[in-house]
Design an enzyme around this catalytic site. Structure first.
Site, short mmCIF file in Angstrom:
data_model
loop_
_atom_site.label_atom_id
_atom_site.label_comp_id
_atom_site.label_asym_id
_atom_site.label_seq_id
_atom_site.Cartn_x
_atom_site.Cartn_y
_atom_site.Cartn_z
CG LEU A 197 -1.92 -1.17 1.32
CD1 LEU A 197 -2.67 -1.10 2.64
CD2 LEU A 197 -2.88 -1.15 0.14
N GLY A 198 2.05 1.19 0.54
CA GLY A 198 2.89 2.37 0.59
C GLY A 198 4.10 2.15 1.46
N GLY A 215 6.66 4.19 4.35
CA GLY A 215 6.78 5.30 5.28
C GLY A 215 8.02 5.15 6.13
N GLY A 216 8.21 6.11 7.03
CA GLY A 216 9.38 6.07 7.88
C GLY A 216 9.38 4.85 8.78
CG MET A 217 6.47 2.17 11.66
SD MET A 217 4.77 2.31 12.24
CE MET A 217 4.65 0.76 13.09
CG ASP A 275 5.50 10.44 11.11
OD1 ASP A 275 5.83 11.59 10.72
OD2 ASP A 275 5.55 9.43 10.39
#
Length: 371
Positions: free
Chosen positions: A15-16, A18-20, A131
């Site tokens: 889905l994407g 991110g920083g995590m 965040d």
């Protein structure tokens, strides 16, 4: 071949990122349901793993309709740490802004109030998101908003970072000193100051500003420029781009974006209540709207109206302020709705020093980073 975590979570579509870590749509074969699995980036050692599970347990204690529920966490046979969250159908606010542009003022205020309510619940149990940004807030198909990625949240006042990294990027994972997205991080995060719930309020101010104007309050051509903007610049009020934004909302955004955490609202519950009051005023009769928004305007912005017209009657004195800088708002005669709205204690505190009329804004940009 599709990857299966812990013998039950089948990863289907990314889905994407991110920083995590990477987020995947997944199928839970045990409970026969759709979920979202976040493969978490962290230090590959015992300390990093322990930090992850401490954070996961803390987030698991958070229950609120405006927060994506964490269902499970674990370490699979391949050594991947993961969080399992409920699947939410809708669009991130980042996508909403890109596809639809800025929403109506009423919608922006309502969404921000829902976010503030979710933050209030998290902060009460000691969790700070750290965040918050449009990409981490989902507008659901039912029209409500939900805050995502509380998985990198930290218990307030506790350092789970371990001091193992110093990078600031589009988002930094569990094992870093600085966590967040530069476009929405408070000044204290760049200066080594501790972060509490007021850091989330600053990020909420950035999000609300973007919802009202269609652009973030700060921009820069590099992370360093963006950090400097957070530390030194004061953005124009949202009403400069959108005249229908009331003075009370301008004032609240300015407080949320205060450089010093002590100048921000006391807590997320206070922000929620003030936003609800503004919502009620926006939807009220025109005469009541004018009365309530006049009461909630910062004194410094209405000082020009304090002097009586030549030969005219003297203007009644402004309502007194209590020790918290809140107005002892008297009832508006003849308007029962205004009485009720006044009781919602819209704060009239003076604007931050940087927004005084004798200080010009340092300027803003129209770009953004870190979404």
């Amino acid at each position: 071949m599709r990857r299966i975590l812990a013998g039950r979570y089948e990863l289907r579509e990314r889905l994407g990122r991110g920083g995590m870590g990477d987020a995947w749509s997944a199928y839970d074969s045990v409970l026969d349901r759709e979920v979202v699995v976040r493969l978490v980036r962290t230090d590959h050692d015992d300390l990093g793993t322990a930090r992850f599970f401490r954070a996961a347990r803390a987030v698991g204690a958070l229950s609120h309709p405006g927060v994506a529920t964490v269902l499970d966490s674990g370490l699979d046979e391949g050594g991947s740490l993961f969080l399992v969250m409920e699947r939410i159908h809708g669009r991130p606010l980042q996508q909403v802004l890109y596809e639809d542009g800025a929403p109506s003022v009423g919608a922006a205020v309502e969404w921000a109030a829902q976010i503030a309510d979710a933050l209030a619940t998290a902060h009460r149990i000691g969790l700070v998101h750290r965040d918050l940004k449009p990409a981490n807030i989902m507008l659901t198909d039912t029209g409500s908003v939900k805050v995502l990625d509380f998985g990198i949240a930290l218990p307030a006042g506790r350092d789970l970072s371990g001091g193992t990294g110093t990078s600031v990027g589009v988002g930094v994972g569990v094992g870093a000193d600085v966590i967040g997205t530069p476009g929405y991080m408070p000044p204290e995060s760049f200066t080594g100051g501790g972060q509490d719930g007021r850091a989330d309020l600053y990020a909420l101010g950035c999000v609300l500003y973007q919802l009202l104007t269609g652009k973030p309050p700060f921009s820069g051509r590099s992370v360093v420029e963006l950090m400097a903007a957070h530390l030194r610049r004061v953005p124009d009020p949202p009403s400069a781009s959108r005249p229908e934004v009331p003075a009370a909302l301008d004032a609240l955004v300015a407080e949320l974006l205060a450089k010093d955490p002590r100048d921000r609202p006391a807590d997320a519950g206070t922000v929620r209540d003030r936003l609800r009051a503004i919502t009620a005023a926006l939807s009220g009769p025109p005469r009541v709207l004018s009365a309530v928004l006049a009461l909630s305007a910062p004194p410094a912005l209405s000082a020009a109206s304090a002097a009586p017209a030549p030969g005219g009657p003297e203007r009644p004195p402004d309502p007194p302020l209590n020790a918290n800088g809140e107005a002892a708002v008297a009832a508006v005669a003849g308007d029962s709705l205004a009485h009720a709205l006044a009781r919602l204690f819209i704060r009239l505190g003076p604007p931050p020093e940087a927004l005084r009329p004798d200080r010009a804004p340092a300027g803003t940009g129209d770009g953004g980073m870190g979404q």
